[in-house]
Design a protein around this motif. Structure first.
Motif, PDB file in Angstrom:
ATOM      1  N   ARG A 134       0.843  -1.186   0.000  1.00 38.82           N
ATOM      2  CA  ARG A 134       0.000   0.000   0.000  1.00 38.82           C
ATOM      3  C   ARG A 134       0.882   1.240   0.000  1.00 38.82           C
ATOM      4  N   THR A 135       0.480   2.223  -0.761  1.00 35.73           N
ATOM      5  CA  THR A 135       1.246   3.456  -0.828  1.00 35.73           C
ATOM      6  C   THR A 135       0.309   4.633  -1.021  1.00 35.73           C
ATOM      7  N   GLY A 136       0.613   5.730  -0.348  1.00 38.18           N
ATOM      8  CA  GLY A 136      -0.134   6.963  -0.519  1.00 38.18           C
ATOM      9  C   GLY A 136       0.799   8.028  -1.058  1.00 38.18           C
ATOM     10  N   MET A 137       0.450   8.622  -2.202  1.00 42.27           N
ATOM     11  CA  MET A 137       1.326   9.555  -2.891  1.00 42.27           C
ATOM     12  C   MET A 137       0.610  10.878  -3.139  1.00 42.27           C
ATOM     13  N   ASN A 138       1.411  11.932  -3.340  1.00 45.14           N
ATOM     14  CA  ASN A 138       0.876  13.246  -3.668  1.00 45.14           C
ATOM     15  C   ASN A 138       1.623  13.841  -4.851  1.00 45.14           C
ATOM     16  N   ARG A 306     -13.500   1.865  -0.663  1.00 47.89           N
ATOM     17  CA  ARG A 306     -14.254   2.449   0.454  1.00 47.89           C
ATOM     18  C   ARG A 306     -13.634   2.141   1.814  1.00 47.89           C
ATOM     19  N   ASP A 307     -13.206   0.922   2.038  1.00 46.90           N
ATOM     20  CA  ASP A 307     -12.689   0.525   3.341  1.00 46.90           C
ATOM     21  C   ASP A 307     -11.250   0.040   3.277  1.00 46.90           C
ATOM     22  N   VAL A 308     -10.497   0.628   2.359  1.00 46.48           N
ATOM     23  CA  VAL A 308      -9.077   0.302   2.251  1.00 46.48           C
ATOM     24  C   VAL A 308      -8.269   1.355   2.995  1.00 46.48           C
ATOM     25  N   ASN A 309      -7.302   0.909   3.739  1.00 47.83           N
ATOM     26  CA  ASN A 309      -6.379   1.798   4.438  1.00 47.83           C
ATOM     27  C   ASN A 309      -5.106   1.921   3.598  1.00 47.83           C
ATOM     28  N   ALA A 331       0.354   5.180  10.184  1.00 45.44           N
ATOM     29  CA  ALA A 331      -0.463   3.994  10.477  1.00 45.44           C
ATOM     30  C   ALA A 331      -1.413   4.254  11.642  1.00 45.44           C
ATOM     31  N   SER A 332      -0.897   4.852  12.701  1.00 45.94           N
ATOM     32  CA  SER A 332      -1.719   5.074  13.883  1.00 45.94           C
ATOM     33  C   SER A 332      -2.825   6.090  13.622  1.00 45.94           C
ATOM     34  N   ALA A 333      -2.500   7.161  12.930  1.00 49.87           N
ATOM     35  CA  ALA A 333      -3.510   8.187  12.654  1.00 49.87           C
ATOM     36  C   ALA A 333      -4.578   7.663  11.706  1.00 49.87           C
ATOM     37  N   TYR A 334      -4.194   6.881  10.723  1.00 46.76           N
ATOM     38  CA  TYR A 334      -5.183   6.289   9.818  1.00 46.76           C
ATOM     39  C   TYR A 334      -6.170   5.431  10.599  1.00 46.76           C
ATOM     40  N   ALA A 335      -5.631   4.639  11.533  1.00 46.86           N
ATOM     41  CA  ALA A 335      -6.503   3.754  12.304  1.00 46.86           C
ATOM     42  C   ALA A 335      -7.483   4.559  13.151  1.00 46.86           C
ATOM     43  N   ASP A 336      -7.008   5.659  13.740  1.00 50.85           N
ATOM     44  CA  ASP A 336      -7.895   6.481  14.555  1.00 50.85           C
ATOM     45  C   ASP A 336      -8.994   7.105  13.688  1.00 50.85           C
ATOM     46  N   SER A 337      -8.618   7.591  12.532  1.00 49.83           N
ATOM     47  CA  SER A 337      -9.606   8.159  11.614  1.00 49.83           C
ATOM     48  C   SER A 337     -10.626   7.095  11.189  1.00 49.83           C
ATOM     49  N   SER A 361      -9.141   2.836   7.014  1.00 46.69           N
ATOM     50  CA  SER A 361      -9.353   3.764   5.909  1.00 46.69           C
ATOM     51  C   SER A 361      -8.247   4.768   5.739  1.00 46.69           C
ATOM     52  N   GLN A 362      -8.049   5.170   4.489  1.00 56.39           N
ATOM     53  CA  GLN A 362      -7.300   6.396   4.243  1.00 56.39           C
ATOM     54  C   GLN A 362      -8.035   7.496   4.983  1.00 56.39           C
ATOM     55  N   PRO A 363      -7.359   8.316   5.792  1.00 53.57           N
ATOM     56  CA  PRO A 363      -8.075   9.244   6.662  1.00 53.57           C
ATOM     57  C   PRO A 363      -9.018  10.146   5.910  1.00 53.57           C
TER      58      PRO A 363
END
Length: 363
Positions: A134-138, A306-309, A331-337, A361-363
């Motif tokens: 998994r990767t999140g890019m901008n 929809r429910d992918v982190n 990882a921790s912030a995504y889980a909290d969101s 989820s992606q926050p």
């Protein structure tokens, strides 16, 4: 997210930043701090998500960041060129299914697409045997700050004034003056206009990682995807719409799949792996590892993302995290969101049941 006044100073660079900066500031739930569980005075993921929610407003059932987005799906076609540097099966020749999400930053799902110049692309590669990458890019080549603490301070500086509903330009200016590491990002923001197309953007992983080869050697790397779509005539034909990006994506996909090349830059021993505000020298070797192909788009409320982190610390064998302090925090912030929005969904009549919390989820 609110957009601050473009009249801000005390320098001409800050004037441009204040115009685009408030939406960009909300990027960072992905870059928050995790070590706060034992000491209430220390920063925690909960405090970061609280700050994002306070800045953007409460939108039940939505991600606390990147709330406005669209699901995409397709595959990655590896050419085998990266296999010498990583044993991850995604780099063996062949196809790997991909579930992704294109989005803009911020916690407001109704924000206009031109509220920020930042666009994001998150991907989940589904490898054989149940492994995932998994990767999140901008679309910016550097991040704003280097540490979670600095990001939290940035959020506080961008908090909207109750009277104006916009951040205080003087408070933002003071933050940037106290953080010279933000200079490369400010230079990018000064010259970047919001694109009306997801398809014409390059997307950067920002953080450094390690590839691990068959002999167990670690190679510092950064990656990005670069579009095959060469034209940048992506302004809408008519008056701007708050949904230009989705409209453009649908129009382009109706004509055929969209393609990006996965480019992996190999770092040298002296290149920093713990600072996402610093670019590596341009002469570092870059490998074209294959082609990302996006075939379909679907509404995020019912689509496969929809429910992918899109937590970038979820990695297959052959890729490892670096010493970048932003990575573990994500990882921790995504889980909290995730816990917040799925708990809210559970109380919305007629809403679909949330996925298992381990697929956050992606926050």
């Amino acid at each position: 997210m609110p957009t601050p006044s473009p009249r801000a100073r005390p320098s001409h660079h800050l004037g441009r930043w204040v115009l685009v900066g408030a939406p960009v500031l909300a990027l960072g739930v992905a870059f928050s701090y995790t070590a706060g569980w034992l000491a209430p005075s220390r920063l925690s993921a909960q405090r970061i998500v609280d700050a994002l929610q306070q800045n953007a407003g409460w939108h039940p059932g939505y991600r606390r960041n990147h709330a406005k987005g669209v699901c995409v799906s397709g595959y990655f076609e590896s050419n085998g060129a990266a296999a010498a540097y990583s044993v991850a099966r995604v780099f063996a020749q062949g196809r790997t299914p991909v579930i992704g999400r294109l989005a803009i930053p911020g916690g407001n799902p109704a924000a206009p697409d031109d509220s920020s110049p930042v666009r994001s692309l998150a991907l989940r590669f589904d490898l054989p045997g149940g492994e995932q990458w998994r990767t999140g890019m901008n679309n910016m080549p550097v991040f704003v700050v280097a540490t979670p603490q600095a990001f939290y301070e940035q959020l506080l500086a961008a908090r909207p004034d109750p009277a104006t509903h916009k951040p205080d330009p003087a408070r933002l200016a003071a933050f940037f003056a106290a953080h010279p590491e933000t200079g490369p990002f400010l230079a990018w923001a000064k010259t970047t206009r919001p694109s009306a197309s997801f398809a014409t953007q390059s997307y950067y992983g920002l953080d450094a990682f390690y590839f691990i080869d068959a002999a167990g050697r670690k190679h510092p790397v950064r990656w990005r995807v670069a579009p095959e779509t060469a034209d940048h005539t992506d302004a809408p034909a008519g008056p701007p719409s708050k949904d230009d990006l989705t409209d453009d994506l649908d129009r382009r996909l109706a004509q055929g799949p969209l393609r990006w090349h996965l480019l992996v830059t190999l770092g040298a021993p002296e290149d920093p792996t713990n600072d996402a505000t610093r670019v590596w020298p341009a002469e570092r070797p870059t490998i074209d590892a294959g082609t990302l192909v996006i075939e379909h788009a679907q509404d995020q409320a019912s689509g496969p993302c929809r429910d992918v982190n899109y937590d970038p610390t979820v990695l297959p064998h052959g890729i490892a995290i670096s010493d970048d302090p932003l990575l573990a925090a994500r990882a921790s912030a995504y889980a909290d969101s995730y816990r917040r929005r799925t708990g809210e969904e559970a109380h919305v009549p007629g809403s679909a049941p949330a996925a298992d919390a381990t697929k956050a989820s992606q926050p």
